[in-house]
Design a protein around this motif. Sequence first.
Motif, PDB file in Angstrom:
ATOM      1  N   ILE A 131       0.858  -1.180   0.000  1.00 40.26           N
ATOM      2  CA  ILE A 131       0.000   0.000   0.000  1.00 40.26           C
ATOM      3  C   ILE A 131       0.892   1.227   0.000  1.00 40.26           C
ATOM      4  N   THR A 132       0.745   2.061  -0.995  1.00 38.21           N
ATOM      5  CA  THR A 132       1.585   3.249  -1.117  1.00 38.21           C
ATOM      6  C   THR A 132       1.030   4.380  -0.256  1.00 38.21           C
ATOM      7  N   ASP A 133       1.786   5.477  -0.210  1.00 41.02           N
ATOM      8  CA  ASP A 133       1.280   6.705   0.399  1.00 41.02           C
ATOM      9  C   ASP A 133       1.647   7.859  -0.524  1.00 41.02           C
ATOM     10  N   ARG A 134       1.561   9.078  -0.046  1.00 38.30           N
ATOM     11  CA  ARG A 134       1.789  10.230  -0.922  1.00 38.30           C
ATOM     12  C   ARG A 134       3.261  10.662  -0.957  1.00 38.30           C
ATOM     13  N   ARG A 135       4.109  10.058  -0.146  1.00 39.53           N
ATOM     14  CA  ARG A 135       5.513  10.476  -0.087  1.00 39.53           C
ATOM     15  C   ARG A 135       6.265  10.026  -1.333  1.00 39.53           C
ATOM     16  N   GLY A 136       7.217  10.837  -1.773  1.00 47.03           N
ATOM     17  CA  GLY A 136       7.945  10.553  -3.002  1.00 47.03           C
ATOM     18  C   GLY A 136       7.156  11.043  -4.196  1.00 47.03           C
ATOM     19  N   GLY A 137       7.576  10.627  -5.384  1.00 49.15           N
ATOM     20  CA  GLY A 137       6.841  11.037  -6.575  1.00 49.15           C
ATOM     21  C   GLY A 137       7.208  12.426  -7.041  1.00 49.15           C
ATOM     22  N   VAL A 138       6.582  12.824  -8.147  1.00 45.50           N
ATOM     23  CA  VAL A 138       6.966  14.069  -8.817  1.00 45.50           C
ATOM     24  C   VAL A 138       5.819  15.057  -8.946  1.00 45.50           C
ATOM     25  N   LEU A 161       8.609  -0.006 -10.080  1.00 46.15           N
ATOM     26  CA  LEU A 161      10.003  -0.408  -9.935  1.00 46.15           C
ATOM     27  C   LEU A 161      10.393  -0.523  -8.464  1.00 46.15           C
ATOM     28  N   GLU A 162       9.909   0.390  -7.639  1.00 44.95           N
ATOM     29  CA  GLU A 162      10.272   0.368  -6.225  1.00 44.95           C
ATOM     30  C   GLU A 162       9.684  -0.842  -5.498  1.00 44.95           C
ATOM     31  N   VAL A 163       8.485  -1.260  -5.877  1.00 46.25           N
ATOM     32  CA  VAL A 163       7.889  -2.412  -5.187  1.00 46.25           C
ATOM     33  C   VAL A 163       8.327  -3.731  -5.800  1.00 46.25           C
ATOM     34  N   GLY A 164       8.965  -3.669  -6.977  1.00 48.11           N
ATOM     35  CA  GLY A 164       9.542  -4.868  -7.559  1.00 48.11           C
ATOM     36  C   GLY A 164       8.691  -5.554  -8.605  1.00 48.11           C
ATOM     37  N   VAL A 165       7.863  -4.782  -9.332  1.00 52.48           N
ATOM     38  CA  VAL A 165       7.095  -5.364 -10.424  1.00 52.48           C
ATOM     39  C   VAL A 165       7.435  -4.648 -11.724  1.00 52.48           C
ATOM     40  N   LEU A 167      -2.070  -6.164  -9.673  1.00 52.10           N
ATOM     41  CA  LEU A 167      -3.396  -5.557  -9.707  1.00 52.10           C
ATOM     42  C   LEU A 167      -3.426  -4.388  -8.730  1.00 52.10           C
ATOM     43  N   VAL A 168      -4.074  -3.297  -9.131  1.00 56.54           N
ATOM     44  CA  VAL A 168      -4.038  -2.079  -8.324  1.00 56.54           C
ATOM     45  C   VAL A 168      -5.445  -1.534  -8.116  1.00 56.54           C
ATOM     46  N   SER A 169      -5.732  -1.174  -6.882  1.00 56.63           N
ATOM     47  CA  SER A 169      -6.920  -0.399  -6.531  1.00 56.63           C
ATOM     48  C   SER A 169      -6.449   0.953  -6.024  1.00 56.63           C
ATOM     49  N   LEU A 170      -7.075   2.028  -6.516  1.00 54.67           N
ATOM     50  CA  LEU A 170      -6.715   3.382  -6.107  1.00 54.67           C
ATOM     51  C   LEU A 170      -7.783   3.947  -5.175  1.00 54.67           C
ATOM     52  N   GLN A 192      -9.648  18.617  -4.047  1.00 54.56           N
ATOM     53  CA  GLN A 192      -8.816  18.145  -5.150  1.00 54.56           C
ATOM     54  C   GLN A 192      -7.525  17.561  -4.585  1.00 54.56           C
ATOM     55  N   THR A 193      -7.271  16.307  -4.900  1.00 51.09           N
ATOM     56  CA  THR A 193      -6.113  15.626  -4.332  1.00 51.09           C
ATOM     57  C   THR A 193      -5.782  14.414  -5.185  1.00 51.09           C
ATOM     58  N   GLY A 194      -4.736  13.684  -4.801  1.00 49.97           N
ATOM     59  CA  GLY A 194      -4.300  12.518  -5.562  1.00 49.97           C
ATOM     60  C   GLY A 194      -4.938  11.234  -5.072  1.00 49.97           C
ATOM     61  N   ARG A 195      -4.376  10.123  -5.546  1.00 47.40           N
ATOM     62  CA  ARG A 195      -4.841   8.798  -5.145  1.00 47.40           C
ATOM     63  C   ARG A 195      -3.626   7.936  -4.813  1.00 47.40           C
ATOM     64  N   PHE A 196      -3.730   7.162  -3.739  1.00 43.62           N
ATOM     65  CA  PHE A 196      -2.690   6.188  -3.420  1.00 43.62           C
ATOM     66  C   PHE A 196      -3.166   4.811  -3.864  1.00 43.62           C
ATOM     67  N   GLY A 197      -2.245   3.857  -3.898  1.00 42.61           N
ATOM     68  CA  GLY A 197      -2.567   2.564  -4.489  1.00 42.61           C
ATOM     69  C   GLY A 197      -2.337   1.392  -3.561  1.00 42.61           C
ATOM     70  N   ALA A 198      -3.165   0.349  -3.729  1.00 40.53           N
ATOM     71  CA  ALA A 198      -2.951  -0.938  -3.084  1.00 40.53           C
ATOM     72  C   ALA A 198      -2.643  -1.948  -4.180  1.00 40.53           C
ATOM     73  N   TYR A 199      -1.468  -2.574  -4.113  1.00 40.06           N
ATOM     74  CA  TYR A 199      -0.974  -3.490  -5.143  1.00 40.06           C
ATOM     75  C   TYR A 199      -0.988  -4.908  -4.590  1.00 40.06           C
ATOM     76  N   ILE A 200      -1.328  -5.878  -5.449  1.00 38.68           N
ATOM     77  CA  ILE A 200      -1.215  -7.286  -5.092  1.00 38.68           C
ATOM     78  C   ILE A 200      -0.764  -8.068  -6.309  1.00 38.68           C
ATOM     79  N   TRP A 201       0.130  -9.047  -6.081  1.00 37.71           N
ATOM     80  CA  TRP A 201       0.599  -9.867  -7.188  1.00 37.71           C
ATOM     81  C   TRP A 201       1.153 -11.192  -6.667  1.00 37.71           C
ATOM     82  N   LEU A 202       1.158 -12.172  -7.573  1.00 38.31           N
ATOM     83  CA  LEU A 202       1.751 -13.486  -7.305  1.00 38.31           C
ATOM     84  C   LEU A 202       3.205 -13.460  -7.729  1.00 38.31           C
ATOM     85  N   GLY A 203       4.077 -14.022  -6.896  1.00 39.93           N
ATOM     86  CA  GLY A 203       5.477 -14.048  -7.284  1.00 39.93           C
ATOM     87  C   GLY A 203       6.342 -14.721  -6.240  1.00 39.93           C
TER      88      GLY A 203
END
Length: 237
Positions: free
Chosen positions: A11-18, A48-52, A94-97, A226-237
Amino acid sequence: MLLAEGVHAVITDRRGGVSPAPFGGRNLGGAVGDDPGNVAANRRMTALEVGVDPSRVVLMRQVHGREVAYVDRPFGDDPPGLDAIFTAEEGLALVSLAADCAQVLVADPVARLVGAAHSGRPGTLAGVVPALVEAMAGRGGDPGRMVALVGPAACGRCYEVPAEMREEVAAVVPEAWATTSHGTPSVDLRAAISAQLSRAGVGDVRHDARCTIESGDLYSYRREGQTGRFGAYIWLG
Protein backbone atom coordinates in the motif's frame (compact mmCIF):
# COMPACT_ATOMS: atom_id res chain seq x y z
CA MET A 1 4.65 -7.41 2.68
CA LEU A 2 3.82 -11.08 2.14
CA LEU A 3 0.05 -11.37 2.46
CA ALA A 4 0.36 -15.15 2.13
CA GLU A 5 2.92 -17.58 0.76
CA GLY A 6 3.86 -16.35 -2.71
CA VAL A 7 1.47 -13.37 -2.50
CA HIS A 8 2.88 -9.85 -2.31
CA ALA A 9 0.96 -6.75 -1.25
CA VAL A 10 1.97 -3.09 -0.98
CA ILE A 11 0.00 0.00 0.00
CA THR A 12 1.59 3.25 -1.12
CA ASP A 13 1.28 6.71 0.40
CA ARG A 14 1.79 10.23 -0.92
CA ARG A 15 5.51 10.48 -0.09
CA GLY A 16 7.95 10.55 -3.00
CA GLY A 17 6.84 11.04 -6.57
CA VAL A 18 6.97 14.07 -8.82
CA SER A 19 3.49 15.61 -8.65
CA PRO A 20 3.24 19.22 -7.40
CA ALA A 21 0.57 20.59 -5.06
CA PRO A 22 -2.30 19.94 -4.63
CA PHE A 23 -1.36 16.35 -5.53
CA GLY A 24 1.72 16.61 -3.41
CA GLY A 25 3.95 13.69 -4.35
CA ARG A 26 3.17 10.14 -5.43
CA ASN A 27 -0.22 10.62 -7.06
CA LEU A 28 -1.23 7.48 -8.98
CA GLY A 29 -4.66 8.69 -10.09
CA GLY A 30 -5.05 9.60 -13.73
CA ALA A 31 -8.44 11.33 -13.51
CA VAL A 32 -7.89 13.90 -10.78
CA GLY A 33 -6.42 16.81 -12.78
CA ASP A 34 -2.73 16.01 -12.39
CA ASP A 35 -0.41 16.23 -15.40
CA PRO A 36 -0.48 12.86 -17.22
CA GLY A 37 3.32 12.87 -17.46
CA ASN A 38 3.60 13.17 -13.70
CA VAL A 39 1.13 10.34 -13.16
CA ALA A 40 2.97 8.09 -15.62
CA ALA A 41 6.29 8.85 -13.89
CA ASN A 42 4.80 8.11 -10.46
CA ARG A 43 3.28 4.83 -11.65
CA ARG A 44 6.54 3.68 -13.24
CA MET A 45 8.60 4.71 -10.22
CA THR A 46 6.24 2.92 -7.86
CA ALA A 47 6.22 -0.31 -9.86
CA LEU A 48 10.00 -0.41 -9.93
CA GLU A 49 10.27 0.37 -6.23
CA VAL A 50 7.89 -2.41 -5.19
CA GLY A 51 9.54 -4.87 -7.56
CA VAL A 52 7.09 -5.36 -10.42
CA ASP A 53 7.44 -4.77 -14.16
CA PRO A 54 5.81 -1.40 -14.99
CA SER A 55 4.37 -2.95 -18.15
CA ARG A 56 2.61 -5.62 -16.02
CA VAL A 57 0.46 -3.39 -13.86
CA VAL A 58 -3.33 -3.47 -14.18
CA LEU A 59 -5.36 -0.40 -13.23
CA MET A 60 -9.12 -0.06 -13.49
CA ARG A 61 -11.39 2.82 -14.39
CA GLN A 62 -13.17 2.75 -11.07
CA VAL A 63 -16.88 3.59 -11.25
CA HIS A 64 -18.25 2.77 -7.75
CA GLY A 65 -20.06 -0.35 -8.94
CA ARG A 66 -19.80 -4.12 -8.43
CA GLU A 67 -18.48 -5.34 -11.78
CA VAL A 68 -15.65 -7.89 -11.53
CA ALA A 69 -13.35 -9.09 -14.32
CA TYR A 70 -10.67 -11.74 -14.68
CA VAL A 71 -7.53 -10.24 -16.23
CA ASP A 72 -4.45 -11.75 -17.82
CA ARG A 73 -2.85 -8.54 -19.09
CA PRO A 74 -3.06 -4.76 -18.53
CA PHE A 75 -5.99 -2.95 -20.14
CA GLY A 76 -3.91 -0.26 -21.82
CA ASP A 77 -4.99 3.36 -22.20
CA ASP A 78 -8.77 2.74 -22.12
CA PRO A 79 -9.64 0.46 -19.20
CA PRO A 80 -13.26 -0.61 -18.76
CA GLY A 81 -15.38 0.61 -15.88
CA LEU A 82 -14.70 -1.91 -13.11
CA ASP A 83 -14.26 -1.97 -9.37
CA ALA A 84 -12.72 -5.42 -8.91
CA ILE A 85 -10.26 -7.55 -10.85
CA PHE A 86 -8.52 -10.86 -10.22
CA THR A 87 -5.90 -13.05 -11.87
CA ALA A 88 -3.86 -16.23 -11.73
CA GLU A 89 -1.01 -14.74 -13.79
CA GLU A 90 2.35 -14.66 -12.02
CA GLY A 91 3.87 -11.20 -11.78
CA LEU A 92 0.75 -9.36 -12.95
CA ALA A 93 0.20 -6.60 -10.37
CA LEU A 94 -3.40 -5.56 -9.71
CA VAL A 95 -4.04 -2.08 -8.32
CA SER A 96 -6.92 -0.40 -6.53
CA LEU A 97 -6.72 3.38 -6.11
CA ALA A 98 -8.34 5.38 -3.32
CA ALA A 99 -8.52 8.61 -1.36
CA ASP A 100 -11.12 7.69 1.33
CA CYS A 101 -12.75 4.59 -0.20
CA ALA A 102 -11.44 1.21 0.95
CA GLN A 103 -9.08 -0.91 -1.12
CA VAL A 104 -9.54 -4.62 -0.53
CA LEU A 105 -6.92 -7.19 -1.54
CA VAL A 106 -7.85 -10.87 -1.58
CA ALA A 107 -5.71 -13.97 -2.16
CA ASP A 108 -6.10 -17.73 -2.27
CA PRO A 109 -2.48 -18.90 -2.06
CA VAL A 110 -3.39 -22.52 -2.82
CA ALA A 111 -5.46 -21.82 -5.94
CA ARG A 112 -2.89 -19.13 -6.86
CA LEU A 113 -5.49 -16.41 -7.32
CA VAL A 114 -5.28 -12.77 -6.27
CA GLY A 115 -7.80 -9.96 -6.53
CA ALA A 116 -8.19 -6.25 -5.84
CA ALA A 117 -11.36 -4.27 -5.22
CA HIS A 118 -12.32 -0.63 -4.74
CA SER A 119 -15.14 -0.38 -2.21
CA GLY A 120 -16.44 3.03 -1.23
CA ARG A 121 -19.91 3.62 0.12
CA PRO A 122 -21.69 2.88 -3.21
CA GLY A 123 -19.51 -0.17 -3.91
CA THR A 124 -20.03 -1.50 -0.41
CA LEU A 125 -23.78 -1.04 -0.82
CA ALA A 126 -23.60 -2.86 -4.15
CA GLY A 127 -21.50 -5.68 -2.69
CA VAL A 128 -18.38 -5.43 -4.84
CA VAL A 129 -16.20 -7.29 -2.32
CA PRO A 130 -18.53 -10.31 -2.00
CA ALA A 131 -18.80 -10.27 -5.79
CA LEU A 132 -15.00 -10.52 -6.04
CA VAL A 133 -14.88 -13.43 -3.59
CA GLU A 134 -17.65 -15.19 -5.54
CA ALA A 135 -15.86 -14.65 -8.86
CA MET A 136 -12.60 -16.02 -7.45
CA ALA A 137 -14.47 -19.04 -6.09
CA GLY A 138 -15.85 -19.60 -9.58
CA ARG A 139 -12.27 -19.99 -10.81
CA GLY A 140 -11.32 -22.58 -8.19
CA GLY A 141 -10.76 -20.38 -5.16
CA ASP A 142 -11.99 -21.38 -1.73
CA PRO A 143 -13.19 -18.55 0.54
CA GLY A 144 -12.13 -20.62 3.53
CA ARG A 145 -8.52 -20.45 2.31
CA MET A 146 -8.63 -16.80 1.28
CA VAL A 147 -6.77 -14.01 3.03
CA ALA A 148 -8.04 -10.44 2.74
CA LEU A 149 -6.45 -7.10 3.52
CA VAL A 150 -8.69 -4.06 3.97
CA GLY A 151 -6.60 -0.98 3.33
CA PRO A 152 -6.79 2.55 4.74
CA ALA A 153 -10.15 4.32 4.46
CA ALA A 154 -12.22 7.07 6.01
CA CYS A 155 -13.03 5.70 9.46
CA GLY A 156 -16.34 5.65 11.27
CA ARG A 157 -15.19 8.42 13.61
CA CYS A 158 -14.71 10.76 10.63
CA TYR A 159 -16.92 9.65 7.74
CA GLU A 160 -19.88 11.91 8.46
CA VAL A 161 -23.00 11.42 6.30
CA PRO A 162 -26.63 12.51 6.45
CA ALA A 163 -28.78 10.36 8.71
CA GLU A 164 -30.77 9.08 5.73
CA MET A 165 -27.60 7.88 4.05
CA ARG A 166 -26.46 6.05 7.18
CA GLU A 167 -29.84 4.34 7.33
CA GLU A 168 -29.62 3.37 3.64
CA VAL A 169 -26.24 1.71 4.06
CA ALA A 170 -27.04 0.08 7.39
CA ALA A 171 -30.24 -1.40 5.93
CA VAL A 172 -27.98 -3.47 3.64
CA VAL A 173 -24.97 -3.93 5.95
CA PRO A 174 -25.98 -3.27 9.59
CA GLU A 175 -22.35 -3.17 10.71
CA ALA A 176 -21.90 0.09 8.77
CA TRP A 177 -23.96 2.07 11.33
CA ALA A 178 -21.63 4.45 13.18
CA THR A 179 -21.37 7.81 14.89
CA THR A 180 -18.60 10.36 14.46
CA SER A 181 -16.35 11.49 17.28
CA HIS A 182 -18.59 14.57 17.64
CA GLY A 183 -21.85 12.64 17.73
CA THR A 184 -23.20 12.93 14.18
CA PRO A 185 -24.25 10.10 11.82
CA SER A 186 -21.47 8.27 10.00
CA VAL A 187 -20.70 5.12 8.04
CA ASP A 188 -18.03 2.60 9.08
CA LEU A 189 -16.79 1.17 5.78
CA ARG A 190 -14.20 -1.04 7.46
CA ALA A 191 -16.75 -2.73 9.72
CA ALA A 192 -19.14 -3.17 6.81
CA ILE A 193 -16.56 -4.72 4.49
CA SER A 194 -15.23 -6.96 7.25
CA ALA A 195 -18.75 -8.24 7.82
CA GLN A 196 -19.25 -8.84 4.10
CA LEU A 197 -16.02 -10.82 3.92
CA SER A 198 -17.01 -12.87 6.93
CA ARG A 199 -20.41 -13.66 5.47
CA ALA A 200 -18.71 -14.64 2.21
CA GLY A 201 -16.69 -17.24 4.14
CA VAL A 202 -13.36 -15.40 4.37
CA GLY A 203 -12.06 -15.96 7.89
CA ASP A 204 -8.61 -14.36 7.66
CA VAL A 205 -9.28 -10.62 7.36
CA ARG A 206 -6.43 -8.23 8.06
CA HIS A 207 -6.37 -4.45 8.23
CA ASP A 208 -4.29 -1.40 7.53
CA ALA A 209 -6.45 0.53 9.96
CA ARG A 210 -5.22 4.04 9.16
CA CYS A 211 -7.91 6.63 8.57
CA THR A 212 -7.34 8.60 5.38
CA ILE A 213 -8.97 11.70 6.83
CA GLU A 214 -6.73 11.61 9.91
CA SER A 215 -3.44 10.64 8.23
CA GLY A 216 -1.52 13.31 6.38
CA ASP A 217 0.60 10.63 4.70
CA LEU A 218 -2.44 9.51 2.71
CA TYR A 219 -4.65 11.25 0.19
CA SER A 220 -8.14 12.18 1.36
CA TYR A 221 -10.80 13.72 -0.86
CA ARG A 222 -12.88 14.52 2.20
CA ARG A 223 -10.03 16.42 3.84
CA GLU A 224 -8.52 18.13 0.80
CA GLY A 225 -11.01 18.28 -2.06
CA GLN A 226 -8.82 18.14 -5.15
CA THR A 227 -6.11 15.63 -4.33
CA GLY A 228 -4.30 12.52 -5.56
CA ARG A 229 -4.84 8.80 -5.15
CA PHE A 230 -2.69 6.19 -3.42
CA GLY A 231 -2.57 2.56 -4.49
CA ALA A 232 -2.95 -0.94 -3.08
CA TYR A 233 -0.97 -3.49 -5.14
CA ILE A 234 -1.21 -7.29 -5.09
CA TRP A 235 0.60 -9.87 -7.19
CA LEU A 236 1.75 -13.49 -7.31
CA GLY A 237 5.48 -14.05 -7.28
